[in-house]
Write a protein that holds these residues in place. Structure first.
Motif, mmCIF file in Angstrom:
data_model
loop_
_atom_site.group_PDB
_atom_site.id
_atom_site.type_symbol
_atom_site.label_atom_id
_atom_site.label_comp_id
_atom_site.label_asym_id
_atom_site.label_seq_id
_atom_site.Cartn_x
_atom_site.Cartn_y
_atom_site.Cartn_z
ATOM 1 N N THR A 69 0.765 -1.143 -0.095
ATOM 2 C CA THR A 69 -0.087 -0.008 0.012
ATOM 3 C C THR A 69 0.856 1.226 0.052
ATOM 4 O O THR A 69 2.136 1.224 0.359
ATOM 5 C CB THR A 69 -1.025 -0.043 1.233
ATOM 6 O OG1 THR A 69 -0.055 -0.201 2.329
ATOM 7 C CG2 THR A 69 -1.774 -0.986 1.067
ATOM 8 N N GLU A 70 0.282 2.259 -0.017
ATOM 9 C CA GLU A 70 1.134 3.670 -0.265
ATOM 10 C C GLU A 70 1.357 4.118 1.194
ATOM 11 O O GLU A 70 0.821 3.203 2.460
ATOM 12 C CB GLU A 70 0.131 4.898 -0.677
ATOM 13 C CG GLU A 70 -0.443 4.505 -2.088
ATOM 14 C CD GLU A 70 -1.229 5.690 -2.612
ATOM 15 O OE1 GLU A 70 -1.493 6.697 -1.783
ATOM 16 O OE2 GLU A 70 -1.832 5.639 -3.732
ATOM 17 N N GLY A 72 1.861 5.468 4.666
ATOM 18 C CA GLY A 72 0.779 6.023 5.589
ATOM 19 C C GLY A 72 -0.465 5.360 5.429
ATOM 20 O O GLY A 72 -1.407 5.613 6.147
ATOM 21 N N VAL A 73 -0.750 4.420 4.507
ATOM 22 C CA VAL A 73 -1.933 3.371 4.540
ATOM 23 C C VAL A 73 -1.389 2.059 5.051
ATOM 24 O O VAL A 73 -0.312 1.404 4.452
ATOM 25 C CB VAL A 73 -2.380 3.609 3.137
ATOM 26 C CG1 VAL A 73 -3.590 2.433 3.090
ATOM 27 C CG2 VAL A 73 -2.591 4.594 2.620
ATOM 28 N N VAL A 74 -2.184 1.589 6.014
ATOM 29 C CA VAL A 74 -1.769 0.256 6.347
ATOM 30 C C VAL A 74 -2.109 -0.761 5.543
ATOM 31 O O VAL A 74 -2.942 -0.588 4.337
ATOM 32 C CB VAL A 74 -2.707 0.213 7.883
ATOM 33 C CG1 VAL A 74 -2.465 0.810 8.912
ATOM 34 C CG2 VAL A 74 -4.187 -0.009 7.482
ATOM 35 N N SER A 75 -1.751 -2.002 5.738
ATOM 36 C CA SER A 75 -1.632 -3.140 4.725
ATOM 37 C C SER A 75 -3.019 -3.635 4.891
ATOM 38 O O SER A 75 -3.767 -3.302 5.934
ATOM 39 C CB SER A 75 -0.867 -4.504 5.013
ATOM 40 O OG SER A 75 0.691 -3.959 5.041
ATOM 41 N N HIS A 76 -3.556 -4.121 3.767
ATOM 42 C CA HIS A 76 -5.098 -4.793 3.653
ATOM 43 C C HIS A 76 -4.749 -6.268 3.970
ATOM 44 O O HIS A 76 -4.533 -6.922 3.138
ATOM 45 C CB HIS A 76 -5.596 -4.370 2.250
ATOM 46 C CG HIS A 76 -5.822 -3.060 2.021
ATOM 47 N ND1 HIS A 76 -6.141 -2.089 2.954
ATOM 48 C CD2 HIS A 76 -5.438 -2.238 0.792
ATOM 49 C CE1 HIS A 76 -6.240 -0.681 2.311
ATOM 50 N NE2 HIS A 76 -5.645 -1.030 1.071
ATOM 51 N N ASN A 77 -4.692 -6.570 5.027
ATOM 52 C CA ASN A 77 -4.652 -8.225 5.357
ATOM 53 C C ASN A 77 -5.445 -8.823 6.378
ATOM 54 O O ASN A 77 -5.228 -9.774 7.023
ATOM 55 C CB ASN A 77 -3.253 -8.124 6.104
ATOM 56 C CG ASN A 77 -3.145 -7.378 7.541
ATOM 57 O OD1 ASN A 77 -4.182 -6.875 7.857
ATOM 58 N ND2 ASN A 77 -1.971 -7.447 8.060
ATOM 59 N N ALA A 78 -6.630 -8.386 6.186
ATOM 60 C CA ALA A 78 -7.856 -8.917 6.922
ATOM 61 C C ALA A 78 -8.263 -10.346 6.488
ATOM 62 O O ALA A 78 -9.085 -11.188 7.257
ATOM 63 C CB ALA A 78 -9.188 -7.954 7.059
#
Length: 207
Positions: A69-70, A72-78
């Motif tokens: 991710t960019e 300042g944006v957290v990882s999308h790992n849900a």
């Protein structure tokens, strides 16, 4: 951006952000249907479509997440991977990882199904991580495979109880990956008709 730049720009609008599919309603009519909320938590990259529980209806396995991710944006790992059992009417039931045993963590991308001897195996590629693999054991109720020729694009499957379904065969269908072009049978089929890209019947299997 100046007014001149705006006047010469191409402007597009997005109205659908959910992961979903197009349901063929017949007569050239299609309906966009969103998948269950569990499939909306992260970007989906790997998609496998098969009759995993062998009830005659197509099911879906999804894998995804996004770690790049960019700033300042957290990882999308849900997501830990999702198994959706289809009912043949366009609706899906989410099967938990505890029940299915399907658990795909990490920055997952491609997903493929490969025929390995007499078994169906499923592989999931993950960025900067090991390959994840599952094997569908062949049961004793008549499971077997039919090789799908390069010119075959779909099959109409009729079962012994009179019900039937359609299955399509793809090239590069899951994040630029390629599954084996085989059709897994469960022993309940009575007839399978294969068609080419022009809709012409090219092979018939009486079982």
């Amino acid at each position: 951006m100046s007014e001149l730049e705006k006047s010469s720009s191409y402007i597009a609008k997005s109205f659908q952000f959910a992961s979903g599919y197009l349901q063929n309603k017949g007569n050239g009519k299609f309906e966009i249907k969103s998948l269950p909320k569990e499939a909306q938590l992260v970007p989906v990259y790997g998609i496998l479509i098969n009759d995993f529980d062998q009830d005659g209806y197509l099911d879906v396995v999804l894998s995804g997440n996004k770690y790049g991710t960019e700033v300042g944006v957290v990882s999308h790992n849900a997501s830990k991977g999702i198994l959706l059992n289809g009912d043949g009417k366009g609706e899906f039931k989410v099967i938990s990882a505890m029940e299915s045993g399907h658990r795909i963590t990490g920055d997952s991308r491609c997903a493929i199904a490969l025929k390995i001897k007499d078994r169906q195996a499923y592989f999931f590629g993950r960025n900067s991580d090991s390959l994840k693999a599952y094997v569908l054991e062949i049961q004793s109720n008549g499971n077997s495979f039919i090789d799908v020729l390069p010119n075959m694009v779909k099959a109409i499957i009729t079962y012994k109880d009179g019900t039937g379904r359609l299955q399509e065969f793809y090239y590069r269908s899951s994040y630029l990956s390629q599954s084996s072009r085989t059709l897994l049978l469960n022993g309940n089929e009575s007839k399978i008709v294969f068609y080419d890209f022009l809709g012409k019947e090219v092979a018939v299997h009486e079982l």
